[in-house]
Design a protein around this motif. Structure first.
Motif, PDB file in Angstrom:
ATOM      1  N   ARG A 170       0.832  -1.209   0.000  1.00  0.00           N
ATOM      2  CA  ARG A 170       0.000   0.000   0.000  1.00  0.00           C
ATOM      3  C   ARG A 170       0.866   1.258   0.000  1.00  0.00           C
ATOM      4  O   ARG A 170       0.604   2.211  -0.745  1.00  0.00           O
ATOM      5  N   GLN A 171       1.907   1.256   0.816  1.00  0.00           N
ATOM      6  CA  GLN A 171       2.787   2.423   0.896  1.00  0.00           C
ATOM      7  C   GLN A 171       3.571   2.627  -0.401  1.00  0.00           C
ATOM      8  O   GLN A 171       3.761   3.768  -0.847  1.00  0.00           O
ATOM      9  N   ALA A 221       1.132   4.128  -2.909  1.00  0.00           N
ATOM     10  CA  ALA A 221       0.802   5.516  -2.581  1.00  0.00           C
ATOM     11  C   ALA A 221       1.960   6.452  -2.906  1.00  0.00           C
ATOM     12  O   ALA A 221       1.751   7.589  -3.348  1.00  0.00           O
ATOM     13  N   SER A 236       0.198   9.235  -5.851  1.00  0.00           N
ATOM     14  CA  SER A 236      -0.333   9.854  -4.636  1.00  0.00           C
ATOM     15  C   SER A 236      -1.812  10.223  -4.701  1.00  0.00           C
ATOM     16  O   SER A 236      -2.526  10.050  -3.708  1.00  0.00           O
ATOM     17  N   PRO A 263      -5.477   9.855  -4.563  1.00  0.00           N
ATOM     18  CA  PRO A 263      -6.271   8.657  -4.253  1.00  0.00           C
ATOM     19  C   PRO A 263      -7.215   8.237  -5.376  1.00  0.00           C
ATOM     20  O   PRO A 263      -7.437   7.040  -5.574  1.00  0.00           O
ATOM     21  N   ARG A 284      -5.225   6.220  -7.791  1.00  0.00           N
ATOM     22  CA  ARG A 284      -4.989   4.869  -7.263  1.00  0.00           C
ATOM     23  C   ARG A 284      -6.244   4.020  -7.403  1.00  0.00           C
ATOM     24  O   ARG A 284      -6.171   2.829  -7.730  1.00  0.00           O
ATOM     25  N   ASP A 295      -8.386   1.124   1.710  1.00  0.00           N
ATOM     26  CA  ASP A 295      -7.704   2.300   2.247  1.00  0.00           C
ATOM     27  C   ASP A 295      -8.240   3.599   1.639  1.00  0.00           C
ATOM     28  O   ASP A 295      -7.922   4.686   2.116  1.00  0.00           O
ATOM     29  N   LEU A 296      -9.053   3.472   0.590  1.00  0.00           N
ATOM     30  CA  LEU A 296      -9.568   4.646  -0.113  1.00  0.00           C
ATOM     31  C   LEU A 296     -10.998   4.939   0.315  1.00  0.00           C
ATOM     32  O   LEU A 296     -11.740   4.044   0.712  1.00  0.00           O
TER      33      LEU A 296
END
Length: 285
Positions: free
Chosen positions: A184-185, A188, A192, A194, A197, A228-229
């Motif tokens: 995930r990191q 991202a 960047s 969202p 992504r 995560d979004l």
């Protein structure tokens, strides 16, 4: 039967969509999923569930949910169970024929937008057919050199290739929380915004073969990354990028996260472009 449908709908003042199908027990005891009260919504429901082609046969499953028509006094006039994608069975025990509706896409989106759950999931099979996503052998993506071709074909972000090429698709669905967080990191850091992504992840998810990879393999990882979004970021991605793969990604996500009216509204225009209503010559009602 058309005349009978016209007669009962002309007396309808309220439409309820309730839980369960033919085996759901008394209609009065079931949970109400949605109600159509306004004349325009009732008219839309009537058109979507009575226009199509009769099969002279019935689905062997119990179906569900169930559409219930009520008169001005609140008495039940009749009911129909839904069966899979775009099939409606009015008074099954009496007529013994299912109606394949003229516009399944419009019907299921209409129900989803009125709060009926699990409607986007009905698009899984039609999209799998359209995109030729039915699995062969191997069921899961292999690791090693062969994996590079799979990752490229699936549109997996390049920043993740080195990490994923060492594991199979099945193993990708079994990663630890720490391993998923590391992926995930990395994603991202490389992408960047969202919404961007979300586009990448939905398209990736929508390219996985059905059922094993999409549901239990690499699909598990992609859904973890999507978690995560925010929902607004995902719906923006779905509405802005109108491709079949993104639509399939939304359907896969909805199947596991519980579909939402916002998702249906976002992906609806894409689904309408992909699946046209039946030709007028094939329609009755």
């Amino acid at each position: 039967m058309i005349e009978w449908l016209d007669a009962v709908w002309s007396r309808t003042h309220l439409v309820q969509i309730v839980e369960g199908g033919e085996d759901g027990g008394p209609l009065s005891g079931r949970a109400v999923l949605a109600e159509l009260r306004s004349a325009p919504s009732i008219d839309a429901g009537r058109t979507l569930t009575t226009t199509g082609c009769f099969t002279d046969d019935i689905c062997r499953c119990h179906g569900g949910p169930t559409i219930v028509l009520l008169d001005a006094a609140g008495q039940v006039l009749t009911s129909a169970s839904l069966h899979g994608h775009g099939s409606v069975s009015w008074q099954r025990s009496r007529f013994r024929t299912d109606l394949v509706v003229a516009d399944p896409t419009a019907l299921h989106l209409f129900l989803a937008e009125h709060g009926v759950p699990d409607q986007l999931a009905s698009f899984l099979a039609p999209l799998a057919d359209l995109l030729n996503l039915h699995e062969g052998q191997p069921q899961f993506r292999p690791a090693g050199k062969t994996a590079k071709r799979y990752l490229a074909e699936r549109g997996v972000p390049e920043v993740l290739h080195a990490q994923l090429v060492t594991i199979t698709g099945q193993q990708a669905g079994e990663l630890s929380d720490d391993q998923v967080d590391d992926i995930r990191q990395r994603l991202a850091a490389a992408t960047s915004p969202p919404t961007d992504r979300a586009v990448l992840l939905l398209s990736w998810l929508g390219r996985l073969t059905i059922p094993a990879e999409a549901l239990w393999g690499e699909g598990v990882l992609v859904r973890q990354l999507l978690a995560d979004l925010s929902l607004p970021d995902i719906t923006t991605a779905a509405s802005d990028i109108r491709t079949a793969h993104v639509a399939m990604g939304v359907v896969n996500l909805a199947l596991h996260a519980g579909d939402d009216g916002m998702l249906a509204m976002a992906v609806g225009p894409t689904l309408r472009q992909l699946f046209s209503p039946a030709p007028a010559d094939d329609i009755v009602g």
